[in-house]
Write a protein that holds these residues in place. Structure first.
Motif, PDB file in Angstrom:
ATOM      1  N   ARG A   1     169.768   0.889  36.380  1.00  0.00           N
ATOM      2  CA  ARG A   1     169.718   2.409  36.138  1.00  0.00           C
ATOM      3  C   ARG A   1     168.226   2.671  35.940  1.00  0.00           C
ATOM      4  NH1 ARG A   1     174.773   2.826  32.271  1.00  0.00           N
ATOM      5  NH2 ARG A   1     176.132   2.848  34.035  1.00  0.00           N
ATOM      6  N   ALA A   2     167.425   1.596  35.460  1.00  0.00           N
ATOM      7  CA  ALA A   2     166.016   1.932  35.297  1.00  0.00           C
ATOM      8  C   ALA A   2     165.293   2.275  36.707  1.00  0.00           C
ATOM      9  CB  ALA A   2     165.145   0.832  34.593  1.00  0.00           C
ATOM     10  N   THR A   3     165.849   1.224  37.758  1.00  0.00           N
ATOM     11  CA  THR A   3     165.299   1.411  39.215  1.00  0.00           C
ATOM     12  C   THR A   3     165.899   2.898  39.722  1.00  0.00           C
ATOM     13  OG1 THR A   3     166.022  -0.720  39.365  1.00  0.00           O
ATOM     14  CG2 THR A   3     165.655   0.452  41.349  1.00  0.00           C
ATOM     15  N   LEU A   4     167.047   3.344  39.335  1.00  0.00           N
ATOM     16  CA  LEU A   4     167.551   4.539  39.957  1.00  0.00           C
ATOM     17  C   LEU A   4     166.524   5.659  39.061  1.00  0.00           C
ATOM     18  CD1 LEU A   4     169.712   4.337  41.585  1.00  0.00           C
ATOM     19  CD2 LEU A   4     171.332   5.212  39.838  1.00  0.00           C
ATOM     20  N   LEU A   5     166.311   5.590  37.690  1.00  0.00           N
ATOM     21  CA  LEU A   5     165.470   6.566  37.344  1.00  0.00           C
ATOM     22  C   LEU A   5     164.168   6.783  38.065  1.00  0.00           C
ATOM     23  CD1 LEU A   5     165.577   8.537  34.697  1.00  0.00           C
ATOM     24  CD2 LEU A   5     164.458   6.705  33.551  1.00  0.00           C
ATOM     25  N   SER A   6     163.490   5.473  37.956  1.00  0.00           N
ATOM     26  CA  SER A   6     162.243   5.444  38.538  1.00  0.00           C
ATOM     27  C   SER A   6     162.259   6.033  40.031  1.00  0.00           C
ATOM     28  CB  SER A   6     161.800   3.848  38.759  1.00  0.00           C
ATOM     29  OG  SER A   6     160.489   3.913  38.882  1.00  0.00           O
ATOM     30  N   ALA A   7     163.228   5.684  40.887  1.00  0.00           N
ATOM     31  CA  ALA A   7     163.442   6.018  42.352  1.00  0.00           C
ATOM     32  C   ALA A   7     163.338   7.719  42.352  1.00  0.00           C
ATOM     33  CB  ALA A   7     164.521   5.276  43.090  1.00  0.00           C
TER      34      ALA A   7
ATOM     35  N   VAL B   1     157.376   4.708  42.637  1.00  0.00           N
ATOM     36  CA  VAL B   1     157.606   4.071  43.842  1.00  0.00           C
ATOM     37  C   VAL B   1     157.667   2.588  43.684  1.00  0.00           C
ATOM     38  CG1 VAL B   1     157.616   3.461  46.178  1.00  0.00           C
ATOM     39  CG2 VAL B   1     157.453   5.765  45.456  1.00  0.00           C
ATOM     40  N   ALA B   2     156.549   2.228  43.019  1.00  0.00           N
ATOM     41  CA  ALA B   2     156.144   0.664  42.761  1.00  0.00           C
ATOM     42  C   ALA B   2     156.888   0.011  41.760  1.00  0.00           C
ATOM     43  CB  ALA B   2     154.704   0.330  42.729  1.00  0.00           C
ATOM     44  N   ALA B   3     156.927   1.022  40.783  1.00  0.00           N
ATOM     45  CA  ALA B   3     157.863   0.488  39.418  1.00  0.00           C
ATOM     46  C   ALA B   3     159.353   0.249  39.764  1.00  0.00           C
ATOM     47  CB  ALA B   3     157.812   1.724  38.385  1.00  0.00           C
ATOM     48  N   ALA B   4     160.003   1.189  40.598  1.00  0.00           N
ATOM     49  CA  ALA B   4     161.224   1.016  41.154  1.00  0.00           C
ATOM     50  C   ALA B   4     161.416  -0.414  41.739  1.00  0.00           C
ATOM     51  CB  ALA B   4     161.637   2.047  42.055  1.00  0.00           C
ATOM     52  N   ALA B   5     160.233  -0.538  42.943  1.00  0.00           N
ATOM     53  CA  ALA B   5     160.407  -1.764  43.382  1.00  0.00           C
ATOM     54  C   ALA B   5     160.140  -3.005  42.808  1.00  0.00           C
ATOM     55  CB  ALA B   5     159.308  -1.789  44.424  1.00  0.00           C
ATOM     56  N   LEU B   6     159.210  -2.838  41.673  1.00  0.00           N
ATOM     57  CA  LEU B   6     159.180  -4.021  40.702  1.00  0.00           C
ATOM     58  C   LEU B   6     160.401  -4.462  40.117  1.00  0.00           C
ATOM     59  CD1 LEU B   6     155.495  -3.560  39.302  1.00  0.00           C
ATOM     60  CD2 LEU B   6     156.526  -5.378  41.066  1.00  0.00           C
ATOM     61  N   THR B   7     161.265  -3.408  39.492  1.00  0.00           N
ATOM     62  CA  THR B   7     162.588  -3.550  38.653  1.00  0.00           C
ATOM     63  C   THR B   7     163.351  -4.227  39.861  1.00  0.00           C
ATOM     64  OG1 THR B   7     161.787  -1.443  37.755  1.00  0.00           O
ATOM     65  CG2 THR B   7     164.042  -2.464  37.220  1.00  0.00           C
ATOM     66  N   GLN B   8     163.490  -3.859  40.966  1.00  0.00           N
ATOM     67  CA  GLN B   8     164.199  -4.559  42.048  1.00  0.00           C
ATOM     68  C   GLN B   8     163.967  -5.870  42.106  1.00  0.00           C
ATOM     69  OE1 GLN B   8     167.232  -3.640  43.536  1.00  0.00           O
ATOM     70  NE2 GLN B   8     167.166  -1.904  42.215  1.00  0.00           N
ATOM     71  N   MET B   9     162.689  -6.275  42.214  1.00  0.00           N
ATOM     72  CA  MET B   9     162.316  -7.609  42.285  1.00  0.00           C
ATOM     73  C   MET B   9     162.498  -8.377  41.032  1.00  0.00           C
ATOM     74  SD  MET B   9     158.384  -6.915  43.921  1.00  0.00           S
ATOM     75  CE  MET B   9     157.953  -8.257  45.002  1.00  0.00           C
ATOM     76  N   GLN B  10     162.646  -7.696  39.845  1.00  0.00           N
ATOM     77  CA  GLN B  10     162.770  -8.452  38.570  1.00  0.00           C
ATOM     78  C   GLN B  10     164.348  -8.695  38.675  1.00  0.00           C
ATOM     79  OE1 GLN B  10     160.747  -9.213  35.702  1.00  0.00           O
ATOM     80  NE2 GLN B  10     162.552 -10.453  35.905  1.00  0.00           N
ATOM     81  N   ILE B  11     165.195  -7.744  39.017  1.00  0.00           N
ATOM     82  CA  ILE B  11     166.584  -8.048  39.092  1.00  0.00           C
ATOM     83  C   ILE B  11     166.903  -8.964  40.222  1.00  0.00           C
ATOM     84  CG2 ILE B  11     168.898  -7.116  40.208  1.00  0.00           C
ATOM     85  CD1 ILE B  11     167.953  -4.350  38.986  1.00  0.00           C
ATOM     86  N   GLY B  12     166.129  -9.014  41.352  1.00  0.00           N
ATOM     87  CA  GLY B  12     166.395 -10.154  42.276  1.00  0.00           C
ATOM     88  C   GLY B  12     166.019 -11.781  41.641  1.00  0.00           C
ATOM     89  N   ASN B  13     164.850 -11.687  40.965  1.00  0.00           N
ATOM     90  CA  ASN B  13     164.354 -12.975  40.152  1.00  0.00           C
ATOM     91  C   ASN B  13     165.516 -13.330  39.341  1.00  0.00           C
ATOM     92  OD1 ASN B  13     162.025 -12.937  41.411  1.00  0.00           O
ATOM     93  ND2 ASN B  13     160.803 -12.126  39.657  1.00  0.00           N
ATOM     94  N   LEU B  14     166.037 -12.526  38.403  1.00  0.00           N
ATOM     95  CA  LEU B  14     166.934 -12.893  37.532  1.00  0.00           C
ATOM     96  C   LEU B  14     168.167 -13.474  38.101  1.00  0.00           C
ATOM     97  CD1 LEU B  14     166.609 -10.144  34.922  1.00  0.00           C
ATOM     98  CD2 LEU B  14     165.787 -12.641  34.929  1.00  0.00           C
ATOM     99  N   LYS B  15     168.838 -12.837  39.135  1.00  0.00           N
ATOM    100  CA  LYS B  15     169.876 -13.231  39.930  1.00  0.00           C
ATOM    101  C   LYS B  15     169.735 -14.581  40.557  1.00  0.00           C
ATOM    102  CE  LYS B  15     172.268  -8.773  40.991  1.00  0.00           C
ATOM    103  NZ  LYS B  15     172.650  -7.848  41.899  1.00  0.00           N
TER     104      LYS B  15
END
Lengths: 229, 305
Positions: free
Chosen positions: B178-184, B36-50
């Protein structure tokens, strides 16, 4: 104290009624025997009074409460006014006599000093003084039943329900238990006892209500077990 | 006071009786919450980059140079009338709301920029101002709305091509999504396992203490009082699991990302241990919610008044 108004209980659709239109009034401080053969509905009546079961018809009043309108979360309050004793004692084998009786107060959140004074008093009352540190398996059947009665009575309930309390005991021991129940009854506690034991009923000369197939067939003050026998 | 002590004593008994099950609950919550947390962190990473890049990217509308093979440029270099018409489209009611600013880059400016970028190379020496293209640099309010602008101007006379700089970044985002999706997905499966396991554990615990709970009901203990030790048992195991997940993530981010990846990817704003700490309360909350839900399911059947 306990009032059944035309109470019926049918367990499964289409099955014979376990309790069939029973109307019964038990006064405060009364001692009542509920007699009848196995399956006549004695235990069901006790379970109904405890609200372990709900009737399919009629109304039940216990200690001034209408059980049909009693909220689920208030059921524990009802049960604090009722003590229950069973044929199989239902003691906790890993707790001492003292702890078994104290358990009933601990789970109600009673303060420690209250427990420390009330439990020895109650053990004294049931004739188990000095045996508080024993474990249930070290006691005789009669003594175990005394522990169970102490646990049921330690919170001074207004009503004591006993489901065949002498069912596992020999006649001599049973007499001792009956004396104890009689003593508790004289403190003003209403007692309803379901039993098979004709000798005891004949000896005690209390009110007798006989059930057959779930219906009351006899209600007699100072009665005996069975006129027909 | 005596009430609390009693609940704690019951709790200790319960935990002692089911050590292996409790450990299993801890491990399953640990693994599921890590995902769960890995998915959240990946989303945060995407947010950072955007956040970092989207306000730098723009849509470039290249206008026809003197020689272009594109059909819309058949008439040769873009005329002033065509330019005005394209600008009018960009300022029209249907497109303007999406646009932040439009900057017109002249051929001279394009030439200067090229000279600066490619200084000293054969490219810089061989081009002339006249070979350069004029372009409109459009900055969008929402960089995702590229298509609106592209549809409005592509194919108009005088437009050579429309390019979205965002498209260069897109593959990276696709990978992260896709990494987020996999993790979720893994998290969802593990959470189901966790709920089932917590339910079973609590049920087992309640079953093994049937005798006690039966007597508690008879003497009129409240529902909450009967159920509390079991609930705390589940919640405690789940919380320990969530803390383990947090620990794993904290050290993972600390050593893998902050100490290692951040050195080789200095251009990117990567997630940090602060982000892990930011999601920590949520993770513990999820764990407690899981345990609460599971115990509600388990206990409704076994300790009902």
């Amino acid at each position: 104290m306990i009032r059944f108004q035309n109470v019926s209980k049918v367990y499964a659709r289409g099955a014979r009624a376990a309790v069939d239109r029973v109307t019964l009034d038990v006064e405060r401080g009364e001692f009542l025997f509920l007699v009848g053969s196995s399956g006549s509905g004695k235990s069901t009546c006790l379970r109904l009074a405890l609200r372990e079961e709900r009737p399919t018809g009629g109304k039940i009043f216990v200690a001034g409460r209408d059980l049909s309108t009693l909220r689920q979360w208030k059921v524990p309050h009802l049960r604090r006014q009722i003590g229950v004793v069973f044929q199989d004692f239902r003691l906790l084998p890993n707790k001492t006599v003292f702890d078994n009786v104290a358990f009933a107060l601990q789970v109600l959140g009673k303060p420690r000093h209250h427990i420390m004074t009330t439990v020895p008093e109650t053990l004294d009352l049931v004739g188990l003084d000095g045996k508080g540190k024993r474990y249930p398996h070290e006691l005789s059947g009669g003594e175990q039943q005394r522990v169970a009665i102490a646990r049921a009575f330690v919170n001074r309930p207004a009503i004591l329900l006993a489901d065949e309390p002498t069912g596992n005991l020999d006649p001599a021991t049973s007499v001792g238990i009956m004396r104890l129940l009689d003593r508790i009854n004289r403190t003003g506690t209403t007692i309803v006892m379901a039993t098979h034991d004709d000798e005891i009923v004949d000896q005690m000369r209390k009110r007798v209500v006989e059930l057959a197939d779930g219906a009351i067939v006899r209600d007699q003050s100072r009665g005996v077990y069975g006129a027909a026998r | 006071m005596s009430r609390a002590r009693f609940v704690l004593a019951e709790l200790a008994t319960g935990l002692r009786r089911n050590v292996s099950m409790t450990v299993a609950v801890i491990i399953v919550t640990f693994v599921s919450l890590t995902f769960v947390a890995a998915a959240a962190l990946t989303q945060m990473q995407i947010g950072n980059l955007k956040d970092d890049w989207y306000d730098k990217v723009e849509v470039s509308i290249f206008l026809c140079p003197s020689d272009s093979s594109v059909p819309t440029c058949a008439d040769g270099e873009v005329t002033a009338a065509q330019r005005d018409e394209i600008l009018a489209v960009l300022n029209s009611d249907s497109v303007a709301p999406y646009i932040d600013t439009v900057y017109t880059e002249s051929k001279q400016e394009a030439y200067d920029a090229l000279q600066e970028q490619m200084a000293g190379t054969v490219w810089a020496e061989s081009v002339t101002v006249d070979l350069m293209q004029m372009s409109f640099r459009v900055k969008l309010k929402d960089p995702e709305q590229y298509q609106v602008v592209a549809d409005a101007v592509a194919g108009r006379p005088g437009v050579d091509s429309v390019r979205d700089q965002r498209q260069i970044l897109e593959p990276l985002f696709v990978i992260l999504q896709r990494a987020t999706l996999l993790s979720a997905g893994l998290a969802a499966v593990m959470i189901i396992a966790a709920v089932l396991l917590i339910t079973t554990t609590i049920r087992l615990s309640a079953l093994s203490r049937r005798r006690e709970t039966g007597i508690m009901r008879l003497v009129g203990a409240s529902n909450l009082f009967i159920q509390l030790p079991f609930m705390i048992e589940g919640a405690l195991a789940a919380t320990v699991g969530s803390l383990l997940a947090l620990g794993a993530l904290y050290f993972g981010v600390r050593y893998l990302i902050e100490d290692w990846l951040a050195n080789s990817l200095q251009w990117a704003n990567l997630v940090t241990t602060d982000d892990v700490l930011a999601i920590a309360p949520w993770l513990v909350l999820i764990a407690i919610a899981l345990a609460a839900f599971s115990s509600a399911v388990a206990l409704s059947r076994y300790t009902r008044v």
